[in-house]
Design an enzyme around this catalytic site. Structure first.
Site, PDB file in Angstrom:
ATOM      1  N   CYS A  50       0.825  -1.199   0.000  1.00 36.70           N
ATOM      2  CA  CYS A  50       0.000   0.000   0.000  1.00 36.70           C
ATOM      3  C   CYS A  50       0.870   1.264   0.000  1.00 36.70           C
ATOM      4  O   CYS A  50       1.562   1.524  -0.980  1.00 36.70           O
ATOM      5  CB  CYS A  50      -0.973  -0.031   1.175  1.00 36.70           C
ATOM      6  SG  CYS A  50      -2.379   1.090   0.957  1.00 36.70           S
ATOM      7  N   HIS A  99      -3.757  -5.278  -0.430  1.00 38.36           N
ATOM      8  CA  HIS A  99      -3.415  -5.836   0.877  1.00 38.36           C
ATOM      9  C   HIS A  99      -3.446  -7.365   0.848  1.00 38.36           C
ATOM     10  O   HIS A  99      -4.503  -7.973   1.030  1.00 38.36           O
ATOM     11  CB  HIS A  99      -4.388  -5.323   1.941  1.00 38.36           C
ATOM     12  CG  HIS A  99      -4.144  -3.899   2.326  1.00 38.36           C
ATOM     13  ND1 HIS A  99      -3.343  -3.538   3.380  1.00 38.36           N
ATOM     14  CD2 HIS A  99      -4.575  -2.743   1.773  1.00 38.36           C
ATOM     15  CE1 HIS A  99      -3.294  -2.215   3.474  1.00 38.36           C
ATOM     16  NE2 HIS A  99      -4.033  -1.718   2.506  1.00 38.36           N
ATOM     17  N   GLU A 120      -2.475  -9.325   3.067  1.00 42.17           N
ATOM     18  CA  GLU A 120      -2.830  -9.842   4.393  1.00 42.17           C
ATOM     19  C   GLU A 120      -4.333  -9.835   4.618  1.00 42.17           C
ATOM     20  O   GLU A 120      -4.816 -10.370   5.627  1.00 42.17           O
ATOM     21  CB  GLU A 120      -2.142  -9.023   5.484  1.00 42.17           C
ATOM     22  CG  GLU A 120      -2.803  -7.718   5.864  1.00 42.17           C
ATOM     23  CD  GLU A 120      -2.651  -6.599   4.846  1.00 42.17           C
ATOM     24  OE1 GLU A 120      -3.253  -5.526   5.044  1.00 42.17           O
ATOM     25  OE2 GLU A 120      -1.930  -6.786   3.843  1.00 42.17           O
TER      26      GLU A 120
END
Length: 349
Positions: A244, A328, A330
Site C-alpha cells: 500500500c 493488501h 494480508e
C-alpha cells in the site's frame, strides 16, 4: 440510544440527512471516503490508513455481527474520524462479539451518522472525487472545513520507539507507517525476528536481512524521512517488500512520482492481474494514491495492474529483490488470494 436529526455536509455545499446520537454535539471533520465492503467494519475502522477520514459504508446494514475481541483488531483503536451508515443494526449476533457497534463507537469517542442515503453520497463522491466534509447535529453549519490532506498523518499513527517480535534466523526491519496488525501476523508465520521501527527511524546501518514498508494514511510525499532512509537501504541491494503506502514510498525513493486517485480504492473485491503470468486475483484495498507508471525508472516494471481502472497495483525491480503491491495481501478483511507474497518475501531473504 436517543437519536436526533443530523447531516453529513460536504465542502462543496451538498448535504445528506440522517440521525446522530443526541449527546454528539461537536462537528466531526474529515475527508469523506466510501468503502464497498460487505463485511469487515471492525478491521476497517481500526486500520490506521483511515486516519483523517470520515468513512461511509455503502453496504446497507452495518453492525449486525457486533464487535469482536481487541486481539482481532488491526490496531488498538479506531482511526477513522467518523462513520456514515445507511442503517445501524439495533441487534447483533455473533459468538465472538463483545459489544454492539454503537456502544463501541461511543466508547471510542467516534462520531457517527445513520439513516443516510449512502448510495446518493457515494454517487456524488464518485463523480466529484473525495471531498472534505463534516458530520453535524441539527442545522449546524461549520465556517470552514479542515483539510487533512495537508497533514503528515503518518507521524500521528507510527510507533514512537522500536518494538521486537519473534525468533528465527532472519532479521526483518518493519517500517511502521501505520501498519495493520494482520501484516505482522502474516510475517510472524515464518521463522523471523522482526524489529518494528518508527517511520522516521534510520535503520540503514543496522544488521538485517530484509526490509518491509507498511501501509499508512495520507500523501506519501509527506514521508520525506522515510524516503531518505529507504534510498540508503536500496543501495545495499537487500530484499525490500512494500504494501500500500509502502509501494508509493518505494516508487518515490527510486525517483518515480505518485498522484491522488479521484475517489480511491476501498473494497474487498478489486480485480488485479499479475502481468508476468496473466493471473487475476481478487484483492482487498484501501488507498488514495497510486504510482505514475510513466515515471518509473527503466530498471523497474509494473508487476500488477488494476483491471477496473488500469492503475498500477504493483511494482518490481527487474533484477534486484525489490517489490511492492498496492493492495493488501494480508486481507483483514477480504480475500487471502495473494498471501503467497509473504512467502515470496521470506524466500528472498
Amino acid at each position: 440510544m436517543e437519536m436526533v436529526p443530523g447531516k453529513i455536509l460536504l465542502e462543496t455545499g451538498e448535504f445528506f440527512f440522517g440521525q446522530v446520537p443526541a449527546d454528539q454535539k461537536e462537528p466531526c471533520f474529515g475527508e469523506v471516503v466510501f468503502s464497498t465492503g460487505m463485511v469487515g467494519y471492525v478491521e476497517s475502522l481500526t486500520d490506521p490508513s483511515y486516519s483523517g477520514q470520515i468513512l461511509a459504508f455503502t453496504y446497507p446494514l452495518i453492525g449486525n455481527y457486533g464487535v469482536s475481541d481487541p486481539l482481532s483488531w488491526e490496531s488498538k483503536k479506531i482511526h477513522a474520524r467518523g462513520v456514515v451508515m445507511s442503517e445501524l443494526a439495533a441487534q447483533y449476533s455473533n459468538h465472538g462479539a463483545q459489544q454492539s457497534l454503537a456502544a463501541w463507537l461511543k466508547e471510542q469517542g467516534i462520531p457517527y451518522i445513520t439513516g443516510v442515503d449512502t448510495r446518493a453520497l457515494t454517487t456524488r463522491l464518485r463523480t466529484q472525487g473525495v471531498i472534505p466534509g463534516a458530520i453535524v447535529a441539527g442545522d449546524a453549519q461549520p465556517e470552514k472545513f479542515e483539510d487533512f490532506s495537508a497533514r503528515a498523518l503518518v507521524e500521528e499513527v507510527s510507533i514512537k520507539e522500536p518494538i521486537t517480535y519473534g525468533a528465527g534466523d532472519k532479521e526483518i526491519i518493519v517500517v511502521d507507517c501505520g501498519i495493520k496488525e494482520n501484516i505482522l501476523r502474516c510475517l510472524l508465520q515464518y521463522p523471523v525476528r522482526i524489529k518494528r521501527v518508527p517511520h522516521d527511524y534510520d535503520y540503514s546501518a543496522e544488521k538485517y536481512d530484509g526490509v518491509f514498508i507498511s501501509n499508512g494514511p495520507g500523501d506519501p510525499q509527506h514521508c520525506k524521512a522515510t524516503i531518505d532512509v529507504l534510498k540508503k537501504v536500496l543501495a545495499k541491494k537487500k530484499p525490500v517488500f512494500g504494501i500500500c503506502l509502502g509501494t508509493q514510498l518505494l516508487a518515490l525513493a527510486v525517483g518515480a512520482k505518485t498522484y491522488k486517485l479521484p475517489f480511491g480504492h476501498r473494497s474487498h473485491n478489486q480485480p488485479c492481474m499479475a502481468l508476468d503470468n496473466q493471473k487475476c486475483y481478487l484483492t482487498s484495498q484501501n488507498h488514495s494514491y497510486a504510482v505514475d507508471e510513466k515515471t518509473l525508472p527503466a530498471d523497474w516494471e509494473v508487476s500488477f495492474r488494476n483491471l477496473n481502472d488500469q492503475s498500477v497495483e504493483g511494482i518490481a525491480h527487474k533484477k534486484l529483490p525489490f517489490f511492492a503491491v498496492q493492495f493488501h495481501p494480508e486481507a483483514a478483511p477480504g480475500p487471502c488470494d495473494t498471501q503467497w507474497l509473504f512467502q515470496k518475501f521470506y524466500e528472498s531473504l
